[in-house]
Scaffold this active site. Structure first.
Site, mmCIF file in Angstrom:
data_model
loop_
_atom_site.group_PDB
_atom_site.id
_atom_site.type_symbol
_atom_site.label_atom_id
_atom_site.label_comp_id
_atom_site.label_asym_id
_atom_site.label_seq_id
_atom_site.Cartn_x
_atom_site.Cartn_y
_atom_site.Cartn_z
ATOM 1 N N LYS A 177 0.829 -1.203 0.000
ATOM 2 C CA LYS A 177 0.000 0.000 0.000
ATOM 3 C C LYS A 177 0.872 1.265 0.000
ATOM 4 O O LYS A 177 1.506 1.597 0.982
ATOM 5 C CB LYS A 177 -0.944 0.064 1.201
ATOM 6 C CG LYS A 177 -2.014 1.122 0.935
ATOM 7 C CD LYS A 177 -2.629 1.731 2.166
ATOM 8 C CE LYS A 177 -1.802 2.755 2.846
ATOM 9 N NZ LYS A 177 -1.674 4.047 2.132
ATOM 10 N N GLU A 236 10.288 15.086 15.745
ATOM 11 C CA GLU A 236 10.614 14.985 14.336
ATOM 12 C C GLU A 236 9.807 16.039 13.573
ATOM 13 O O GLU A 236 8.584 16.088 13.675
ATOM 14 C CB GLU A 236 10.247 13.587 13.826
ATOM 15 C CG GLU A 236 10.687 13.357 12.406
ATOM 16 C CD GLU A 236 10.409 11.938 11.924
ATOM 17 O OE1 GLU A 236 9.312 11.415 12.177
ATOM 18 O OE2 GLU A 236 11.298 11.371 11.270
ATOM 19 N N GLY A 255 3.274 3.395 13.711
ATOM 20 C CA GLY A 255 4.040 2.181 14.018
ATOM 21 C C GLY A 255 3.571 1.541 15.316
ATOM 22 O O GLY A 255 3.430 0.318 15.410
ATOM 23 N N GLU A 297 9.995 0.603 10.463
ATOM 24 C CA GLU A 297 11.021 1.620 10.234
ATOM 25 C C GLU A 297 10.328 2.953 10.445
ATOM 26 O O GLU A 297 9.481 3.346 9.637
ATOM 27 C CB GLU A 297 11.594 1.461 8.823
ATOM 28 C CG GLU A 297 12.967 2.072 8.680
ATOM 29 C CD GLU A 297 12.911 3.479 8.145
ATOM 30 O OE1 GLU A 297 12.945 4.411 8.982
ATOM 31 O OE2 GLU A 297 12.802 3.647 6.932
ATOM 32 N N CYS A 339 13.546 10.306 7.062
ATOM 33 C CA CYS A 339 13.482 9.847 8.454
ATOM 34 C C CYS A 339 14.849 9.884 9.113
ATOM 35 O O CYS A 339 14.955 10.051 10.322
ATOM 36 C CB CYS A 339 12.893 8.453 8.524
ATOM 37 S SG CYS A 339 13.618 7.331 7.330
ATOM 38 N N GLY A 360 7.020 4.550 8.268
ATOM 39 C CA GLY A 360 6.191 5.740 8.439
ATOM 40 C C GLY A 360 6.402 6.330 9.816
ATOM 41 O O GLY A 360 7.480 6.200 10.394
ATOM 42 N N SER A 361 5.353 6.952 10.347
ATOM 43 C CA SER A 361 5.495 7.660 11.617
ATOM 44 C C SER A 361 5.528 6.699 12.797
ATOM 45 O O SER A 361 4.978 5.593 12.745
ATOM 46 C CB SER A 361 4.340 8.635 11.790
ATOM 47 O OG SER A 361 3.117 7.931 11.834
ATOM 48 N N THR A 362 6.156 7.151 13.871
ATOM 49 C CA THR A 362 6.235 6.343 15.092
ATOM 50 C C THR A 362 4.835 6.107 15.666
ATOM 51 O O THR A 362 4.534 5.015 16.158
ATOM 52 C CB THR A 362 7.171 7.023 16.105
ATOM 53 O OG1 THR A 362 8.491 7.037 15.543
ATOM 54 C CG2 THR A 362 7.213 6.290 17.428
HETATM 55 P P1 NAD Z 1 1.900 7.976 8.481
HETATM 56 O O1 NAD Z 1 2.681 7.085 9.376
HETATM 57 O O2 NAD Z 1 0.532 8.364 8.914
HETATM 58 O O3 NAD Z 1 1.767 7.315 7.036
HETATM 59 C C1 NAD Z 1 2.650 6.351 6.515
HETATM 60 C C2 NAD Z 1 1.849 5.273 5.786
HETATM 61 O O4 NAD Z 1 1.040 4.577 6.726
HETATM 62 C C3 NAD Z 1 0.897 5.799 4.721
HETATM 63 O O5 NAD Z 1 0.862 4.871 3.652
HETATM 64 C C4 NAD Z 1 -0.434 5.806 5.453
HETATM 65 O O6 NAD Z 1 -1.544 5.719 4.601
HETATM 66 C C5 NAD Z 1 -0.329 4.576 6.312
HETATM 67 N N1 NAD Z 1 -1.155 4.556 7.515
HETATM 68 C C6 NAD Z 1 -1.661 5.594 8.221
HETATM 69 N N2 NAD Z 1 -2.354 5.156 9.283
HETATM 70 C C7 NAD Z 1 -2.288 3.805 9.273
HETATM 71 C C8 NAD Z 1 -2.792 2.765 10.123
HETATM 72 N N3 NAD Z 1 -3.491 3.034 11.218
HETATM 73 N N4 NAD Z 1 -2.519 1.477 9.807
HETATM 74 C C9 NAD Z 1 -1.774 1.181 8.723
HETATM 75 N N5 NAD Z 1 -1.292 2.119 7.877
HETATM 76 C C10 NAD Z 1 -1.523 3.412 8.148
HETATM 77 O O7 NAD Z 1 2.753 9.244 8.216
HETATM 78 P P2 NAD Z 1 2.203 10.655 7.693
HETATM 79 O O8 NAD Z 1 0.956 11.077 8.423
HETATM 80 O O9 NAD Z 1 2.140 10.592 6.247
HETATM 81 O O10 NAD Z 1 3.345 11.584 8.222
HETATM 82 C C11 NAD Z 1 3.317 11.996 9.580
HETATM 83 C C12 NAD Z 1 4.702 12.031 10.137
HETATM 84 O O11 NAD Z 1 5.312 10.752 10.058
HETATM 85 C C13 NAD Z 1 5.669 12.922 9.397
HETATM 86 O O12 NAD Z 1 5.549 14.238 9.766
HETATM 87 C C14 NAD Z 1 6.970 12.315 9.784
HETATM 88 O O13 NAD Z 1 7.370 12.816 11.027
HETATM 89 C C15 NAD Z 1 6.688 10.862 9.903
HETATM 90 N N6 NAD Z 1 7.084 10.078 8.727
HETATM 91 C C16 NAD Z 1 8.168 9.271 8.812
HETATM 92 C C17 NAD Z 1 8.555 8.535 7.710
HETATM 93 C C18 NAD Z 1 9.745 7.640 7.735
HETATM 94 O O14 NAD Z 1 10.293 7.371 6.689
HETATM 95 N N7 NAD Z 1 10.138 7.131 8.877
HETATM 96 C C19 NAD Z 1 7.860 8.637 6.529
HETATM 97 C C20 NAD Z 1 6.724 9.452 6.462
HETATM 98 C C21 NAD Z 1 6.372 10.161 7.576
#
Ligand code: NAD
Ligand code: MN
Length: 507
Positions: free
Chosen positions: A206, A411, A263, A280, A314, A258-260
């Protein structure tokens, strides 16, 4: 070239050069990459079983170009039934073909995909830049070549797994559910897909909701490579779709970047289910400059570490620690360098800093930067014109930052640097490790012994010495603490996609 396209190019050239002339003594002529090479469909279905299919949910959403706010295309939003179809398709493909295919056969498909990525690299780079806002020189020189390199690298492992893990009898796990972010859309897809395929798993991927288009172009490449239908399925949607993927009972392995915060939600959701999990997550990397470092190189590395990709990284070097004795010269050179960064049209080959990925991310950056000012840090931003439309943020640095300030702890995920100082290596180490994150760090010094002393004590998964933000498919990447667990890349990156007979889990 069609007339409309040419006019647009001319308009952009004129606008960019007048903006530049005002703030630099000499201006580069603008050099926009033509977007003619990409064909964006009006609508994209879900990629399930080797075909693009209409979503059963009946829902669609738009993805836009953050540099212009123009809607590029409509993309299907996968509902629970769609996710279920994708997962059962992946499961069937695993049981019927992929699981038992010899590694050398799996590798053939992967090499095909890698070669296609190279062949169509310009198309991928332009599309990545249009959909996500990153400068073309990065999508062209970093994202796309590295994505191809990941497929090449892991294709090489596919028939050598017994040698990679001698005596351990590695076996694929089954269906991998993979959720990725918007900061490196194609590259993250490659990081996830390549090791999963090399080890004999099938996948439901996804992409992030703001940047789905290069993953969908990759689906086209996957079709052309004749990958058996169902081995890779790509479902678009937002958080709810992601949640449906990772919690589906027929998904055996979850990989998330993605975000902590998300995660943690995922970790709670899969706890006790027996699913394998790697995360990650975020970071707040320390970039540490000692007085004996080559300062000009260090300044270039600092700039690359945080302003690269608008700080949407990140492992960005968002906390700079400078030894007090060289604070003045480092800061002066840094400010000078910041003033020459070119912010604007991501398709222009001269652009250093592109558009912020979304309005939501822009708000988050603005809010954190305001908190820095309110908490008493001193802000510096070079004067530069920003385009009237789109999402932009000036390269920013803060001095007078205390460790307790939000800008030093949270972050930001934007082009914002917090500068702090230290006197001794011990102090640098203590301050650098004083964070809930532990993804990456950088050390700048001429002394090899000091590099070794620091790197063995820094709690970070990746540490760069006298450089920053360098990636290679053969070296593992991943975090400590709230930055997640598990490694991607290298030999280490195979392990999360395998079960071993000795563990008693296989079979
Ligand atoms: P996010 O974690 O919400 O999104 C990352 C991915 O997870 C997207 O594909 C999203 O659709 C999906 N997602 C969202 N909620 C989910 C859930 N409950 N279950 C499964 N998948 C889900 O990140 P964001 O809102 O796009 O960004 C927010 C913050 O996250 C940023 O400001 C940044 O600090 C951090 N971030 C970190 C990374 C990284 O590479 N570590 C990448 C993107 C964002
Ligand atoms: Mn987009």
């Amino acid at each position: 070239m069609p007339e409309r396209e040419r006019d647009e190019l001319e308009r952009r050239k004129a606008a960019a050069s007048s903006a530049l002339a005002e703030r630099t003594p000499f201006a580069y002529a603008s050099a926009p990459e033509s977007s003619e090479i990409v064909r964006i469909e009006d609508r994209y279905g879900l990629f399930i079983g080797g075909e693009f299919v209409e979503p059963k949910s009946g829902r669609w959403f738009g993805t836009l170009n953050p540099a212009t706010e123009e809607v590029l295309s409509e993309v299907a939003e996968a509902g629970p039934e769609d996710v279920d179809l994708a997962v059962t398709t992946a499961r069937a493909a695993w049981e019927e073909s992929w699981r038992d295919l010899p590694g050398r056969e799996r590798a053939k498909y992967m090499y095909r995909i890698a070669r296609q990525l190279q062949e169509r690299s310009r198309e991928f780079a332009v599309l990545e830049t249009i959909d996500g806002g990153k400068p073309i020189k990065e999508s062209r020189d970093v994202d796309v070549p590295l994505a191809a390199a990941h497929f090449f690298y892991y294709a090489g492992w596919a028939d050598k797994l017994d040698y990679a893990f001698p005596g351990r009898l590695p076996r694929p796990i089954g269906v991998a559910g993979q959720v990725i972010p918007w900061n490196f859309p194609l590259l993250m897809a490659a990081w996830k897909l390549a090791p999963a395929l090399a080890t004999g798993n099938t996948v439901v991927l996804k992409p992030a909701e703001t940047t789905p288009l290069t993953a969908l172009l990759l689906a086209e490449v996957i079709q052309e490579a004749d990958l058996p239908p169902g081995v890779v399925n790509i479902v678009t949607g937002a958080g709810e779709t992601g949640s449906n993927v990772v919690t589906h009972e027929a998904v055996d392995k979850v990989a998330f970047t993605g975000s902590t915060d998300v995660g943690k939600i995922i970790q709670r959701a899969v706890a006790g289910t027996g699913k394998h999990l790697t995360l990650e997550l975020g970071g707040k990397a320390a970039n540490i400059v000692f007085e004996d470092a080559a300062l000009d190189q260090a300044v270039e590395g600092i700039v690359n570490g945080i302003y690269f990709n608008q700080g949407h990284v990140c492992c960005a070097g968002s906390r700079l620690f400078v030894q007090e004795s060289v604070f003045e010269p480092v800061l002066e050179r840094l400010k000078e360098r910041l003033a020459t960064l070119r912010v604007g049209d991501p398709l222009d080959k001269n652009t250093d800093v592109g558009a912020i990925n979304s309005k939501q991310q822009l708000r988050k950056i603005e809010e954190l930067v305001e908190s820095g000012v309110e908490e008493g840090a001193e802000i510096y931003q070079p004067a530069c014109d920003l385009p009237a439309r789109g999402y932009w943020f000036r390269p920013t640095l803060f001095t007078g930052v205390a460790q307790s300030h939000r800008i030093a702890r949270e972050e930001i995920f934007g082009p914002v640097l917090s500068v702090l100082t230290f006197r001794t290596p011990e102090e640098a180490l203590e301050k650098a490790n004083n964070t809930p994150y532990g993804l990456s760090a950088g050390v700048w010094t001429e002394k090899g012994s000091r590099i070794l002393w620091m790197t063995s004590r820094l709690r970070a998964g990746v540490i760069w010495a006298n450089t920053f933000n360098r990636f290679d498919p053969s070296s593992p990447f991943g975090g400590y603490k709230e930055s997640g667990f598990g490694r991607e890349g290298g030999l280490h990156g195979l392990e999360p996609y395998l079960e071993f007979e000795e563990d008693g889990r296989a079979g």
